[in-house]
Design a protein around this motif. Structure first.
Motif, PDB file in Angstrom:
ATOM      1  N   TYR A 185     -16.956   2.706  28.487  1.00 52.39           N
ATOM      2  CA  TYR A 185     -15.814   3.332  29.158  1.00 52.39           C
ATOM      3  C   TYR A 185     -15.981   3.497  30.670  1.00 52.39           C
ATOM      4  O   TYR A 185     -15.098   4.054  31.325  1.00 52.39           O
ATOM      5  CB  TYR A 185     -15.566   4.723  28.557  1.00 52.39           C
ATOM      6  N   HIS A 242     -10.952   5.649  21.363  1.00 51.10           N
ATOM      7  CA  HIS A 242     -10.781   5.126  22.713  1.00 51.10           C
ATOM      8  C   HIS A 242      -9.704   5.915  23.456  1.00 51.10           C
ATOM      9  O   HIS A 242      -9.831   6.176  24.661  1.00 51.10           O
ATOM     10  CB  HIS A 242     -10.387   3.647  22.672  1.00 51.10           C
ATOM     11  N   PHE A 243      -8.656   6.294  22.733  1.00 51.04           N
ATOM     12  CA  PHE A 243      -7.607   7.111  23.353  1.00 51.04           C
ATOM     13  C   PHE A 243      -8.187   8.441  23.821  1.00 51.04           C
ATOM     14  O   PHE A 243      -7.910   8.891  24.936  1.00 51.04           O
ATOM     15  CB  PHE A 243      -6.470   7.358  22.355  1.00 51.04           C
ATOM     16  N   TYR A 275      -3.801  -1.900  15.979  1.00 50.17           N
ATOM     17  CA  TYR A 275      -4.937  -1.032  16.259  1.00 50.17           C
ATOM     18  C   TYR A 275      -5.759  -0.774  15.005  1.00 50.17           C
ATOM     19  O   TYR A 275      -5.281  -0.926  13.878  1.00 50.17           O
ATOM     20  CB  TYR A 275      -4.462   0.311  16.823  1.00 50.17           C
ATOM     21  N   SER A 309      -8.004  11.293  17.501  1.00 52.24           N
ATOM     22  CA  SER A 309      -7.516  11.180  18.880  1.00 52.24           C
ATOM     23  C   SER A 309      -7.666  12.480  19.660  1.00 52.24           C
ATOM     24  O   SER A 309      -7.707  12.456  20.888  1.00 52.24           O
ATOM     25  CB  SER A 309      -6.043  10.758  18.879  1.00 52.24           C
ATOM     26  N   VAL A 361     -14.636  -1.535  26.522  1.00 57.13           N
ATOM     27  CA  VAL A 361     -13.442  -1.559  25.691  1.00 57.13           C
ATOM     28  C   VAL A 361     -12.302  -2.221  26.453  1.00 57.13           C
ATOM     29  O   VAL A 361     -12.098  -1.997  27.645  1.00 57.13           O
ATOM     30  CB  VAL A 361     -13.053  -0.123  25.262  1.00 57.13           C
ATOM     31  N   LEU A 401      -8.552  -2.736  27.547  1.00 54.41           N
ATOM     32  CA  LEU A 401      -7.433  -1.802  27.702  1.00 54.41           C
ATOM     33  C   LEU A 401      -6.381  -1.987  26.615  1.00 54.41           C
ATOM     34  O   LEU A 401      -5.681  -1.032  26.251  1.00 54.41           O
ATOM     35  CB  LEU A 401      -6.802  -1.979  29.093  1.00 54.41           C
ATOM     36  N   ASP A 427      -9.852   2.933  17.206  1.00 53.22           N
ATOM     37  CA  ASP A 427      -9.255   2.836  18.536  1.00 53.22           C
ATOM     38  C   ASP A 427      -8.698   4.178  19.004  1.00 53.22           C
ATOM     39  O   ASP A 427      -8.499   4.380  20.212  1.00 53.22           O
ATOM     40  CB  ASP A 427      -8.148   1.779  18.543  1.00 53.22           C
ATOM     41  N   GLU A 455      -6.972  -2.334  23.604  1.00 50.19           N
ATOM     42  CA  GLU A 455      -7.448  -1.683  22.386  1.00 50.19           C
ATOM     43  C   GLU A 455      -7.252  -0.162  22.441  1.00 50.19           C
ATOM     44  O   GLU A 455      -7.640   0.537  21.509  1.00 50.19           O
ATOM     45  CB  GLU A 455      -8.929  -1.993  22.172  1.00 50.19           C
ATOM     46  N   ILE A 456      -6.666   0.329  23.531  1.00 50.40           N
ATOM     47  CA  ILE A 456      -6.469   1.768  23.679  1.00 50.40           C
ATOM     48  C   ILE A 456      -5.007   2.103  23.419  1.00 50.40           C
ATOM     49  O   ILE A 456      -4.125   1.699  24.195  1.00 50.40           O
ATOM     50  CB  ILE A 456      -6.861   2.248  25.086  1.00 50.40           C
ATOM     51  N   SER A 505     -10.523   7.785  26.940  1.00 51.57           N
ATOM     52  CA  SER A 505      -9.792   7.411  28.144  1.00 51.57           C
ATOM     53  C   SER A 505      -8.987   8.587  28.689  1.00 51.57           C
ATOM     54  O   SER A 505      -8.863   8.749  29.907  1.00 51.57           O
ATOM     55  CB  SER A 505      -8.868   6.226  27.856  1.00 51.57           C
ATOM     56  N   THR A 506      -8.446   9.409  27.795  1.00 47.48           N
ATOM     57  CA  THR A 506      -7.694  10.583  28.242  1.00 47.48           C
ATOM     58  C   THR A 506      -8.599  11.563  28.971  1.00 47.48           C
ATOM     59  O   THR A 506      -8.236  12.113  30.021  1.00 47.48           O
ATOM     60  CB  THR A 506      -7.030  11.281  27.039  1.00 47.48           C
TER      61      THR A 506
END
Length: 400
Positions: free
Chosen positions: A359, A327-328, A320, A207, A177, A179, A324, A181-182, A331-332
């Motif tokens: 990821y 993705h948040f 977005y 999310s 992914v 970055l 997406d 796109e996050i 990544s979190t």
């Protein structure tokens, strides 16, 4: 044993008195089963070709790999129908398979016999999809049923070799992914604030627990189980197999009744309670306790939600997609040190490899460990190299 002859001389079906009459040569042999095996024969222009075929059939019988030639004479179109009717597929998957066959497989290979399909023929199907402008990743997905169909032809003794072995597919770009796109946390909050109140909870669910948009649309009261969120279905506008265009169907990669779970944060549980208090719940197509419905009282699906999403993106100047927000979530979690394996389970990926490919570059600890490993390995050598020896040769030799 196979016997080779010219019918004009052996069976006198075509009497010929010439020593070199030019008539074709026939090889006659029996299928496996001894004298009870069915007798077969095949004609060739030359004696050498006929004998070679007879020898091959006898060798196949001895090795147990003999195939009935008639079984491979079925057309690709007919074998596709027979194979497809034997599969147990989700409605969306069945629709995709039929679309692939109708657009590419049958127009390209439908009239050929299964036994007559060569690797080049199978490659032509891929070429047809490329010329139609399909993305490499889409082509890789679309050839799955074709490969399965020809493998089944081998397994069912219709053909000896799979023409899809060695099939060359277009190169797929990196799945990692980007970055960009996050969404950032402030952007997620902005998006939720601008979303119509009755659909705002979708943003928090995607999310907050990493569900797919279609899974968020199918959310209901029984998904909340204390500090755990359970997801076990999604909405679709592609047909649910029960005559409804919009319907509730099993999760991606899962069977009916399967589910996955993710941790439910306290703030999200509060948002869910606030949503139900303000907007109530719905009963649609026999499913009760649903959080979302359209103004017409139908299931919320992509086509209904995306209208509002596009309006919000335009207002905020963002680009977005609803996906997406997943993705948040990922990544979190990874930034907080949660393992890839756990994140993979919560996201519902088919395998951890998918998660790692998408990821893996977001795992900060792995980068730090990599830097430390290289630092520990090279720093002492470089320090010794700069210790004063001429050109560092002594230190290098000692290190070696």
């Amino acid at each position: 044993m196979a016997t080779t002859f010219q019918k004009c001389k052996k069976d006198k079906a075509e009497p010929c008195g010439k020593s070199r009459c030019g008539h074709p040569w026939t090889v006659r042999y029996r299928e496996p089963g001894g004298r009870s095996g069915r007798q077969r024969e095949k004609t060739f222009p030359s004696k050498k070709q006929a004998e070679a075929h007879g020898n091959q059939m006898e060798a196949d019988k001895l090795q147990g790999v003999y195939l009935d030639p008639d079984r491979g004479k079925i057309t690709v179109a007919a074998w596709w129908d027979e194979w497809l009717n034997a599969q147990i597929l989700a409605p969306n998957t069945l629709r995709d398979y039929k679309g692939f066959a109708g657009n590419y497989l049958i127009p390209t290979l439908g009239r050929k016999t299964v036994a007559g399909v060569t690797p080049n023929d199978a490659q032509r199907v891929v070429k047809a999809m490329e010329e139609a402008g399909l993305m490499a990743s889409t082509i890789g997905t679309r050839v799955i049923p074709m490969k399965a169909m020809f493998k089944a032809a081998v397994d069912n003794d219709r053909i000896a070799k799979d023409p899809c072995r060695g099939l060359k597919l277009p190169r797929v770009s990196s799945k990692a992914v980007d970055l960009d796109e996050i969404p950032k946390l402030p952007e997620v909050v902005q998006i939720a604030a601008e979303m119509p109140a009755e659909y705002r909870l979708n943003v928090w669910l995607i999310s907050g627990v990493g569900v797919r948009p279609s899974e968020a649309f199918a959310a209901s009261e029984d998904c909340c189980r204390g500090d755990v969120y359970r997801v076990y279905r999604q909405t679709t506008e592609k047909g649910d197999g029960k005559g409804n265009r919009k319907g509730l169907v099993p999760l991606k990669h899962r069977a009916v009744g399967d589910y996955r779970e993710a941790p439910l944060a306290g703030w999200l549980a509060e948002e869910i309670a606030r949503h139900t208090a303000q907007h109530g719940v719905h009963t649609i197509l026999g499913a009760s306790g649903l959080f979302f419905a359209t103004k017409a009282g139908e299931l919320l699906t992509h086509e209904g939600f995306y209208y509002h999403w596009r309006q919000v993106m335009k207002k905020l100047g963002l680009k977005y997609k609803p996906h997406d927000l997943r993705h948040f979530f990922a990544s979190t979690m990874l930034a907080a040190g949660v393992s890839l394996l756990e994140v993979s389970r919560w996201l519902g990926h088919r395998s951890i490899r998918v998660t790692a490919d998408t990821y893996g570059h977001l795992v900060p600890d792995s980068w730090n460990r990599g830097r430390k490993a290289m630092e520990d390995a090279m720093r002492p050598q470089l320090t010794a190299l700069k210790g004063g020896a001429p050109n560092g040769r002594e230190e290098v030799a000692q290190a070696a």
